[in-house]
Design a protein around this motif. Structure first.
Motif, PDB file in Angstrom:
ATOM      1  N   VAL A  95      49.663 -23.004  53.408  1.00  0.00           N
ATOM      2  CA  VAL A  95      50.078 -23.921  52.353  1.00  0.00           C
ATOM      3  C   VAL A  95      49.209 -23.625  51.138  1.00  0.00           C
ATOM      4  N   GLU A  96      49.842 -23.346  50.011  1.00  0.00           N
ATOM      5  CA  GLU A  96      49.108 -22.988  48.797  1.00  0.00           C
ATOM      6  C   GLU A  96      49.343 -24.016  47.697  1.00  0.00           C
ATOM      7  N   LEU A  97      48.286 -24.340  46.997  1.00  0.00           N
ATOM      8  CA  LEU A  97      48.343 -25.152  45.791  1.00  0.00           C
ATOM      9  C   LEU A  97      47.905 -24.280  44.631  1.00  0.00           C
ATOM     10  N   ALA A  98      48.857 -23.914  43.774  1.00  0.00           N
ATOM     11  CA  ALA A  98      48.593 -23.026  42.641  1.00  0.00           C
ATOM     12  C   ALA A  98      47.884 -21.750  43.084  1.00  0.00           C
ATOM     13  N   GLY A  99      48.358 -21.175  44.194  1.00  0.00           N
ATOM     14  CA  GLY A  99      47.805 -19.920  44.675  1.00  0.00           C
ATOM     15  C   GLY A  99      46.593 -20.051  45.563  1.00  0.00           C
ATOM     16  N   VAL A 100      46.078 -21.236  45.743  1.00  0.00           N
ATOM     17  CA  VAL A 100      44.908 -21.468  46.580  1.00  0.00           C
ATOM     18  C   VAL A 100      45.357 -21.834  47.996  1.00  0.00           C
ATOM     19  N   ASP A 101      44.873 -21.119  48.986  1.00  0.00           N
ATOM     20  CA  ASP A 101      45.174 -21.412  50.378  1.00  0.00           C
ATOM     21  C   ASP A 101      44.399 -22.662  50.784  1.00  0.00           C
ATOM     22  N   ILE A 102      45.100 -23.807  50.875  1.00  0.00           N
ATOM     23  CA  ILE A 102      44.429 -25.075  51.152  1.00  0.00           C
ATOM     24  C   ILE A 102      43.764 -25.054  52.525  1.00  0.00           C
ATOM     25  N   GLY A 103      44.456 -24.508  53.511  1.00  0.00           N
ATOM     26  CA  GLY A 103      43.934 -24.523  54.870  1.00  0.00           C
ATOM     27  C   GLY A 103      42.680 -23.696  55.054  1.00  0.00           C
ATOM     28  N   ALA A 104      42.424 -22.759  54.141  1.00  0.00           N
ATOM     29  CA  ALA A 104      41.235 -21.915  54.256  1.00  0.00           C
ATOM     30  C   ALA A 104      39.985 -22.590  53.707  1.00  0.00           C
ATOM     31  N   GLN A 105      40.145 -23.763  53.094  1.00  0.00           N
ATOM     32  CA  GLN A 105      39.014 -24.457  52.486  1.00  0.00           C
ATOM     33  C   GLN A 105      38.382 -25.424  53.491  1.00  0.00           C
ATOM     34  N   SER A 106      37.138 -25.743  53.260  1.00  0.00           N
ATOM     35  CA  SER A 106      36.465 -26.745  54.076  1.00  0.00           C
ATOM     36  C   SER A 106      37.095 -28.109  53.828  1.00  0.00           C
ATOM     37  N   ALA A 107      36.840 -29.057  54.738  1.00  0.00           N
ATOM     38  CA  ALA A 107      37.378 -30.407  54.574  1.00  0.00           C
ATOM     39  C   ALA A 107      36.906 -31.015  53.260  1.00  0.00           C
ATOM     40  N   GLN A 108      35.660 -30.769  52.901  1.00  0.00           N
ATOM     41  CA  GLN A 108      35.120 -31.304  51.654  1.00  0.00           C
ATOM     42  C   GLN A 108      35.824 -30.700  50.447  1.00  0.00           C
ATOM     43  N   LYS A 109      36.063 -29.398  50.507  1.00  0.00           N
ATOM     44  CA  LYS A 109      36.739 -28.725  49.398  1.00  0.00           C
ATOM     45  C   LYS A 109      38.189 -29.187  49.285  1.00  0.00           C
ATOM     46  N   ARG A 110      38.859 -29.353  50.429  1.00  0.00           N
ATOM     47  CA  ARG A 110      40.233 -29.858  50.394  1.00  0.00           C
ATOM     48  C   ARG A 110      40.287 -31.243  49.764  1.00  0.00           C
ATOM     49  N   SER A 111      39.307 -32.065  50.099  1.00  0.00           N
ATOM     50  CA  SER A 111      39.257 -33.418  49.536  1.00  0.00           C
ATOM     51  C   SER A 111      39.115 -33.369  48.023  1.00  0.00           C
ATOM     52  N   ARG A 112      38.253 -32.482  47.528  1.00  0.00           N
ATOM     53  CA  ARG A 112      38.063 -32.375  46.077  1.00  0.00           C
ATOM     54  C   ARG A 112      39.313 -31.845  45.391  1.00  0.00           C
ATOM     55  N   LEU A 113      39.943 -30.846  46.000  1.00  0.00           N
ATOM     56  CA  LEU A 113      41.181 -30.301  45.437  1.00  0.00           C
ATOM     57  C   LEU A 113      42.265 -31.366  45.370  1.00  0.00           C
ATOM     58  N   ARG A 114      42.387 -32.122  46.437  1.00  0.00           N
ATOM     59  CA  ARG A 114      43.398 -33.176  46.489  1.00  0.00           C
ATOM     60  C   ARG A 114      43.110 -34.257  45.448  1.00  0.00           C
ATOM     61  N   HIS A 115      41.852 -34.668  45.383  1.00  0.00           N
ATOM     62  CA  HIS A 115      41.479 -35.722  44.449  1.00  0.00           C
ATOM     63  C   HIS A 115      41.748 -35.310  43.010  1.00  0.00           C
ATOM     64  N   ARG A 116      41.505 -34.057  42.702  1.00  0.00           N
ATOM     65  CA  ARG A 116      41.620 -33.575  41.318  1.00  0.00           C
ATOM     66  C   ARG A 116      43.054 -33.233  40.926  1.00  0.00           C
ATOM     67  N   ASN A 117      43.855 -32.785  41.891  1.00  0.00           N
ATOM     68  CA  ASN A 117      45.131 -32.160  41.534  1.00  0.00           C
ATOM     69  C   ASN A 117      46.379 -32.802  42.141  1.00  0.00           C
ATOM     70  N   VAL A 118      46.215 -33.737  43.082  1.00  0.00           N
ATOM     71  CA  VAL A 118      47.359 -34.294  43.792  1.00  0.00           C
ATOM     72  C   VAL A 118      47.336 -35.814  43.709  1.00  0.00           C
ATOM     73  N   GLY A 119      48.482 -36.385  43.346  1.00  0.00           N
ATOM     74  CA  GLY A 119      48.663 -37.830  43.403  1.00  0.00           C
ATOM     75  C   GLY A 119      49.552 -38.169  44.586  1.00  0.00           C
ATOM     76  N   LEU A 120      49.164 -39.188  45.344  1.00  0.00           N
ATOM     77  CA  LEU A 120      49.895 -39.565  46.555  1.00  0.00           C
ATOM     78  C   LEU A 120      50.412 -40.993  46.446  1.00  0.00           C
ATOM     79  N   VAL A 121      51.675 -41.190  46.811  1.00  0.00           N
ATOM     80  CA  VAL A 121      52.261 -42.526  46.864  1.00  0.00           C
ATOM     81  C   VAL A 121      52.855 -42.706  48.250  1.00  0.00           C
ATOM     82  N   PHE A 122      52.355 -43.690  48.990  1.00  0.00           N
ATOM     83  CA  PHE A 122      52.813 -43.943  50.344  1.00  0.00           C
ATOM     84  C   PHE A 122      53.794 -45.110  50.370  1.00  0.00           C
ATOM     85  N   GLN A 123      54.587 -45.150  51.441  1.00  0.00           N
ATOM     86  CA  GLN A 123      55.604 -46.186  51.569  1.00  0.00           C
ATOM     87  C   GLN A 123      54.991 -47.587  51.581  1.00  0.00           C
TER      88      GLN A 123
END
Length: 254
Positions: A95-123
């Motif tokens: 799974v890539e976000l703007a060319g970055v392999d999300i799964g290859a990142q540490s949990a901490q790095k994924r959290s930062r990427l998500r916080h900075r670049n992804v907005g989430l809306v749950f049901q």
């Protein structure tokens, strides 16, 4: 022919100025154990039945697209949204976000990427019940170190833009379902993310309120990627294109 080369490494959490294809899944498989498992054992040694929630799903989403993910209950819609958000990593595939392999990142790095670049809306909104609408919207900015005054101004501005300028000090319990959903959308957008992901955003709303929610989403979409998982035809009819999942696989027959 061999698939494209490995995704680029991450040097910054800010992915602005990235390629037109902002989200990409490549042969994504997601498996989990159902029944008999124990966290004391490695995943492959746990008992129970292996369930394949996603089976070889590939997907490209370009900047500015509003994509609908449809399919029956249990088809893998929510699983795909969670993978796109980096909330979990695939069993195999990428799974890539703007060319970055999300799964290859540490949990901490994924959290930062998500916080900075992804907005989430749950049901179910997932607002903090003790905080005001304004404080709920501003919460993602706390982690970013945004000064208090700026957090307040940005939260109030977004609440005003979604029609809740007179409800900023109300807690979730003082708001209707539709109002809570608009707070959740404002919170998802407060960091100005490149990607907005929504999981059944109108599932608990009446038709009229759901239509207003979609109007707000489209208003804010601009050059963002918007992906919405839904079984609601009213939602899916507003998207640019649909991706149908059946038993964890893409169904492009329709």
């Amino acid at each position: 022919m061999e698939r494209e080369t490995r995704a680029r490494s991450v040097e910054s959490d800010d992915l602005s100025g990235s390629p037109e294809t902002l989200l990409r899944c490549i042969d994504v498989v997601q498996e989990y154990r159902r029944g008999g498992g124990t966290s004391l054992l490695p995943w492959h040694q746990q008992g129970g039945v292996t369930v394949r929630a996603l089976d070889g799903v590939s997907l490209d989403v370009r900047a500015g697209e509003f994509i609908g993910i449809e399919g029956p209950s249990g088809s893998g819609k929510s699983t795909l949204v969670h993978l796109l958000a980096g909330l979990s990593t695939p069993t195999s595939g990428r799974v890539e976000l703007a060319g970055v392999d999300i799964g290859a990142q540490s949990a901490q790095k994924r959290s930062r990427l998500r916080h900075r670049n992804v907005g989430l809306v749950f049901q179910r909104f997932q607002l903090l019940p003790s905080l005001s609408a304004r404080a709920n919207v501003a919460l993602p900015l706390v982690q970013s170190g945004v000064p208090k005054r700026e957090r307040r101004e940005r939260a109030v501005d977004l609440l005003d833009r979604v029609g809740l300028g007179d409800r900023t000090t109300h807690t979730p319990g003082q708001l209707s379902g539709g109002e809570q959903q608009r707070v959740a959308i404002a919170r998802a957008l407060v960091t100005d993310p490149q990607v907005l992901l929504m999981d059944e955003p109108t599932g608990e709303l009446d038709r009229e309120t759901g239509a207003r929610i979609l109007d707000h989403v489209i208003e804010f979409s601009d050059d963002r990627v918007v992906v919405v998982a839904s079984h609601d035809e009213q939602v899916l009819d507003r998207t640019d294109r649909r991706i149908r999942l059946v038993d964890g696989r893409r169904d492009d027959s329709q």
